[in-house]
Design a protein around this motif. Structure first.
Motif, PDB file in Angstrom:
ATOM      1  N   TYR A   1      62.257  50.481  41.632  1.00 45.12           N
ATOM      2  CA  TYR A   1      62.145  50.550  39.989  1.00 45.12           C
ATOM      3  C   TYR A   1      63.855  51.402  40.434  1.00 45.12           C
ATOM      4  CZ  TYR A   1      62.341  54.034  36.407  1.00 45.12           C
ATOM      5  OH  TYR A   1      62.288  54.962  35.514  1.00 45.12           O
ATOM      6  N   GLY A   2      64.341  50.627  39.851  1.00 47.17           N
ATOM      7  CA  GLY A   2      66.154  50.898  39.139  1.00 47.17           C
ATOM      8  C   GLY A   2      66.202  49.193  39.585  1.00 47.17           C
ATOM      9  N   ALA A   3      67.408  48.314  38.642  1.00 47.62           N
ATOM     10  CA  ALA A   3      67.599  47.429  38.667  1.00 47.62           C
ATOM     11  C   ALA A   3      68.955  47.425  39.053  1.00 47.62           C
ATOM     12  CB  ALA A   3      67.144  45.921  38.118  1.00 47.62           C
ATOM     13  N   GLY A   4      69.682  48.252  39.440  1.00 43.83           N
ATOM     14  CA  GLY A   4      71.281  48.470  38.611  1.00 43.83           C
ATOM     15  C   GLY A   4      72.148  48.151  39.970  1.00 43.83           C
TER      16      GLY A   4
ATOM     17  N   PRO B   1      61.148  44.480  51.394  1.00 48.53           N
ATOM     18  CA  PRO B   1      60.236  44.299  51.841  1.00 48.53           C
ATOM     19  C   PRO B   1      59.841  43.168  50.449  1.00 48.53           C
ATOM     20  CG  PRO B   1      59.873  45.713  50.690  1.00 48.53           C
ATOM     21  CD  PRO B   1      61.068  45.819  50.449  1.00 48.53           C
ATOM     22  N   LYS B   2      58.889  42.494  50.582  1.00 48.83           N
ATOM     23  CA  LYS B   2      58.722  41.478  49.107  1.00 48.83           C
ATOM     24  C   LYS B   2      58.412  41.866  47.972  1.00 48.83           C
ATOM     25  CE  LYS B   2      54.911  38.487  47.129  1.00 48.83           C
ATOM     26  NZ  LYS B   2      54.241  38.598  46.115  1.00 48.83           N
ATOM     27  N   ILE B   3      59.109  42.024  47.261  1.00 48.26           N
ATOM     28  CA  ILE B   3      59.014  43.033  45.194  1.00 48.26           C
ATOM     29  C   ILE B   3      58.360  42.123  44.749  1.00 48.26           C
ATOM     30  CG2 ILE B   3      60.082  44.116  43.657  1.00 48.26           C
ATOM     31  CD1 ILE B   3      60.425  45.422  46.188  1.00 48.26           C
ATOM     32  N   ASP B   4      57.542  42.637  43.871  1.00 50.12           N
ATOM     33  CA  ASP B   4      56.561  41.646  42.641  1.00 50.12           C
ATOM     34  C   ASP B   4      57.259  42.073  41.302  1.00 50.12           C
ATOM     35  OD1 ASP B   4      54.203  41.212  44.594  1.00 50.12           O
ATOM     36  OD2 ASP B   4      53.665  43.016  45.114  1.00 50.12           O
ATOM     37  N   PHE B   5      57.463  43.533  41.231  1.00 46.20           N
ATOM     38  CA  PHE B   5      58.017  43.196  39.653  1.00 46.20           C
ATOM     39  C   PHE B   5      59.459  44.637  40.382  1.00 46.20           C
ATOM     40  CE2 PHE B   5      53.848  42.616  39.096  1.00 46.20           C
ATOM     41  CZ  PHE B   5      54.015  42.198  38.051  1.00 46.20           C
ATOM     42  N   ILE B   6      60.006  44.411  39.083  1.00 48.79           N
ATOM     43  CA  ILE B   6      60.755  45.501  39.263  1.00 48.79           C
ATOM     44  C   ILE B   6      60.996  46.217  37.942  1.00 48.79           C
ATOM     45  CG2 ILE B   6      63.388  45.654  38.548  1.00 48.79           C
ATOM     46  CD1 ILE B   6      64.025  42.622  39.447  1.00 48.79           C
ATOM     47  N   CYS B   7      61.394  47.479  37.585  1.00 49.33           N
ATOM     48  CA  CYS B   7      60.852  48.264  36.650  1.00 49.33           C
ATOM     49  C   CYS B   7      62.319  49.046  36.541  1.00 49.33           C
ATOM     50  CB  CYS B   7      59.880  49.402  37.139  1.00 49.33           C
ATOM     51  SG  CYS B   7      59.372  50.665  36.574  1.00 49.33           S
TER      52      CYS B   7
ATOM     53  N   LYS C   1      66.803  37.080  39.993  1.00 46.22           N
ATOM     54  CA  LYS C   1      65.943  36.021  41.081  1.00 46.22           C
ATOM     55  C   LYS C   1      64.400  35.895  41.288  1.00 46.22           C
ATOM     56  CE  LYS C   1      69.619  37.294  44.433  1.00 46.22           C
ATOM     57  NZ  LYS C   1      70.279  37.041  45.196  1.00 46.22           N
ATOM     58  N   GLY C   2      63.705  36.051  40.240  1.00 42.73           N
ATOM     59  CA  GLY C   2      62.644  34.646  39.513  1.00 42.73           C
ATOM     60  C   GLY C   2      61.501  36.286  39.284  1.00 42.73           C
ATOM     61  N   ILE C   3      62.102  37.468  39.582  1.00 44.94           N
ATOM     62  CA  ILE C   3      60.521  39.127  39.759  1.00 44.94           C
ATOM     63  C   ILE C   3      60.811  39.253  38.158  1.00 44.94           C
ATOM     64  CG2 ILE C   3      60.119  40.950  41.014  1.00 44.94           C
ATOM     65  CD1 ILE C   3      62.035  39.683  43.154  1.00 44.94           C
ATOM     66  N   LYS C   4      59.487  39.636  37.772  1.00 41.47           N
ATOM     67  CA  LYS C   4      59.634  40.044  36.548  1.00 41.47           C
ATOM     68  C   LYS C   4      59.938  41.531  36.544  1.00 41.47           C
ATOM     69  CE  LYS C   4      56.432  40.504  32.290  1.00 41.47           C
ATOM     70  NZ  LYS C   4      55.312  39.989  32.114  1.00 41.47           N
ATOM     71  N   ALA C   5      60.747  41.875  35.320  1.00 44.86           N
ATOM     72  CA  ALA C   5      61.294  43.656  34.949  1.00 44.86           C
ATOM     73  C   ALA C   5      60.599  44.279  33.878  1.00 44.86           C
ATOM     74  CB  ALA C   5      62.902  42.733  34.107  1.00 44.86           C
ATOM     75  N   ILE C   6      59.599  44.852  34.200  1.00 42.83           N
ATOM     76  CA  ILE C   6      58.912  45.356  33.638  1.00 42.83           C
ATOM     77  C   ILE C   6      59.458  47.296  33.383  1.00 42.83           C
ATOM     78  CG2 ILE C   6      56.959  44.393  33.593  1.00 42.83           C
ATOM     79  CD1 ILE C   6      56.329  46.567  36.026  1.00 42.83           C
ATOM     80  N   LYS C   7      58.914  47.496  32.074  1.00 43.64           N
ATOM     81  CA  LYS C   7      59.296  49.094  31.592  1.00 43.64           C
ATOM     82  C   LYS C   7      58.508  49.879  32.048  1.00 43.64           C
ATOM     83  CE  LYS C   7      60.785  49.448  27.359  1.00 43.64           C
ATOM     84  NZ  LYS C   7      62.598  49.955  27.378  1.00 43.64           N
ATOM     85  N   PRO C   8      59.058  51.174  32.710  1.00 39.60           N
ATOM     86  CA  PRO C   8      57.840  51.992  33.231  1.00 39.60           C
ATOM     87  C   PRO C   8      56.945  52.864  32.653  1.00 39.60           C
ATOM     88  CG  PRO C   8      60.465  52.948  33.051  1.00 39.60           C
ATOM     89  CD  PRO C   8      60.105  51.306  32.472  1.00 39.60           C
TER      90      PRO C   8
END
Length: 108
Positions: A25-28, A39-45, A56-63
């Motif tokens: 959580y938090g892409a800053g 560790p391996k991150i499946d999603f960025i929120c 880096k290929g990891i999908k960003a999603i809204k909370p």
């Protein structure tokens, strides 16, 4: 059900015992600076997921999209500010999700 990890809780102990989807959580700045230590991150929120889309290929999603997961989650909050961390915990507690929330700067 949401569980907020305490200072004594170790993310890696949980991570190795219970396989869950892992969300950062938090892409800053702090997330990007510490990305290689995570560790391996499946999603960025992130609230700004629409403008980020991926990192880096990891999908960003809204909370709010966390509610779309029926699976159990680990949420690692990658924001240093303790008050913002608590605000994020309050927000996530309003969602119907099964998650353990960790603060990167206390639990990783």
């Amino acid at each position: 059900m949401i569980k907020i990890a305490t200072f004594e809780d170790s993310f890696y102990d949980s991570y190795h015992h219970d396989n869950r989807i892992t969300v950062a959580y938090g892409a800053g700045y702090e997330f990007k600076k510490n990305f290689d230590k995570l560790p391996k991150i499946d999603f960025i929120c992130d609230r700004n997921a629409e403008s980020i889309t991926e990192y880096k290929g990891i999908k960003a999603i809204k909370p709010e999209q966390l509610q779309d997961f029926s699976e159990a989650l680990y949420v690692i909050v990658c924001i240093r500010d303790r008050l913002l961390f608590l605000e994020i915990c309050d927000l996530l507690c309003k969602f119907k999700i099964n998650a353990v929330i960790f603060h990167y700067f206390n639990n990783i």
